[in-house]
Design an enzyme around this catalytic site. Sequence first.
Site, PDB file in Angstrom:
ATOM      1  N   GLU A 168       0.776  -1.136  -0.095  1.00 54.25           N
ATOM      2  CA  GLU A 168       0.055   0.126   0.083  1.00 54.25           C
ATOM      3  C   GLU A 168       1.153   1.310  -0.148  1.00 54.25           C
ATOM      4  O   GLU A 168       1.308   1.866   0.901  1.00 54.25           O
ATOM      5  CB  GLU A 168      -0.815  -0.094   1.297  1.00 54.25           C
ATOM      6  CG  GLU A 168      -2.106   0.152   1.012  1.00 54.25           C
ATOM      7  CD  GLU A 168      -2.971  -0.609  -0.004  1.00 54.25           C
ATOM      8  OE1 GLU A 168      -3.078   0.148  -1.026  1.00 54.25           O
ATOM      9  OE2 GLU A 168      -3.394  -1.843   0.319  1.00 54.25           O
ATOM     10  N   CYS A 191      -2.802   8.667   2.234  1.00 59.05           N
ATOM     11  CA  CYS A 191      -2.310   8.268   0.638  1.00 59.05           C
ATOM     12  C   CYS A 191      -3.363   8.571  -0.115  1.00 59.05           C
ATOM     13  O   CYS A 191      -2.778   8.443  -1.282  1.00 59.05           O
ATOM     14  CB  CYS A 191      -1.980   6.684   0.948  1.00 59.05           C
ATOM     15  SG  CYS A 191      -2.998   5.761   1.432  1.00 59.05           S
TER      16      CYS A 191
END
Length: 507
Positions: A260, A294
Site C-alpha cells: 500500500e 495516501c
Amino acid sequence: MRHPVGSAVERETLARLGILDAICGADQGFASENPATGKVLAHVRRATGADFQAALDAARAAFPRWRDVPAPRRGAMVRALGEALRRHKDALGTLIALETGKIKAEGDGEVQEMIDIADFAVGLSRQLYGRTMASERLRHRMYEQWLPLGPVGVITAFNFPAAVWAWNALIAAVCGDSVVWKPSPKAPLTALAVHRLACAAAQQHDADGIFGLLLADGQETGRAMVADARLPLISFTGSSAVGRDVAQAVAGRFGRCLLECSGNNAVIVDETADLDLALRAILFGAVGTAGQRCTTTRRLLLQETVYDEFVARLVAAYGEVCVGDPLLASTLMGPLIDEAARSAFVAAVAEAEACGGQVLYGGRLLAGPGWFVRPTLVAAENHWPVVQRETFAPILYVMRWRDFGTALALNNAVPQGLSSALFSRDLRRAEAFLAAAGSDCGIANLNLGTSGAEIGGAFGGEKDSGGGREAGSDAWRAYMRRQTVTINWGADLPLAQGIEFLPRSES
Ligand code: UN1
C-alpha cells in the site's frame, strides 16, 4: 487559534488506555512526540534483536494452534476486540490525535474504521468460501479450499497508526494467521494501546500469542521482517521507494507482499458538476489529515470554463480552515507529523514556484511550537517533477483542461495509481472515466472525493501505489493459501486431456 495540549490530557489518555506502565525513561527507549507541541509525549522501549526472535517464535508457536480453531470461533475473538474498541473509542481517538496530529473527529473516525473492519471480519469468518469446479473426468470432483497461510508481518505508517493494522490483523486473524506488527516509530503509543486491547481479546479466546508487536525506531526490524522466510506474507504501508525495496526482498525469498504505497490522487471537475459538492469533497480530500493520507487529493483538474470561479471559491474556503490544536472541535487541520515533514512542505512549495507555479493560497509555515503549516493551493503543471511526486503535506496543485480526453490523460499521467475522482453530471463523461481507457487507479469515485474509503471495498492502487488490495471484498484471500483439490471416487484412472498412458500389454 492554536492551544497546545497540556500534558495532563496526555497522561490521562495513556492512563485510560492502560499503557502508562509501558512507558520507560528517556535513556531506555525512543520518544513519541506530540506534533502539535513538538514535545515528547512519552518514551517506549525499543525492541532488540532478541525481542525480534522471541516475537517470531511466539507467532510461529501460536499459528498451528490458531489455525485449528474453527473460523467462526476465530471470528468470536475478533468480535470481542471490536467490542473493546467500541468501549475505548473516545480514548483511542484522542491518543491518535495526540500522537499523529490528526483532528479528534478523524482520530475517532480511525477507531470507527477498526470497528467496521472487525464487524466485517466477524461476518467473513463464516464466509471463507472456495469454489467447486466441474471435472472433465468421470467420477472426479474438484474444488478449491482456502487454508491459513502462517504468521503475517504487518508494517504500518504513522498516518493511520491503528486502522491499517486492523485491516490486516483482523482479516488475518479470522483467516487463521498470527500477526507480527511493526508500527511506525512516530506512533508507538497508539500501537501499544491497540495491542493491549488485542491481546486481552486473544487471551479470553484461547488465542494467546497470535498478536505480536515490535516497537523500533530504526530500519533494522523492518528489514529483518522483510528478509525472514518465517513470515510468508508481508503487508507494507509506506512510500513507493521503500515499497519497491520490500517487494524485491520478499520476492527474492518467494514470499508474498501486500503493498500500500504512495498516491498522487486527482479530482477532475467539469462544468456540469455540482460545484458545492465538489468544493466540500476537495476541501476534505486535500486538507483533511493535513494532506497526510495516501488517498489525499493532490491534484485538481478543472475544466477551464469553471476554473476562475472554482479557484476563487476554493481560496475563500481555504481561508476559513481553522488550523490548530487537533483536540479542539473547531479545528479542521492539525500539524504535520514532524519537522522533516514541514521541511518537505517548504521544499515542495519552493520547487513548484521555481518551475513557475503560482501560490494561490498558503505556502507558508505557522510559527511554532508544533509543526503547523497553512493549507496550500498552487497553480501548477502536471509534468513538473514536484507534481509527479507525493509530498505528504496539504499542497493541492491546480490545473486546467479544455477537452475531457486531456483531463483523463492528466489523471493517469503520474507514476502512482491509487485513487481518483470525477465530479460531473454528464453520463458520457462519467462512463468514460470508469471505462477501461478511463482512470487507471485502484479507486475511482464519481461525485465524491478521493479519500475516506469505506472498509467494505478492496483498498489499494496500481502502478507505483503497489498493487495490493486490503480490507473488504475478497482481499482476505491474500492472507490464505489456495489449495486445489481433485478427488477420484471411481474405480478407473482417466487422465486429463484424454491422454492414454498404458503399458503395451494392457492396450
Ligand atoms: C492511508 O492513508 O494509508 O480511504 C489509508 C481513506 C482511509 C484510509 C487511508 N479510509 O482515506
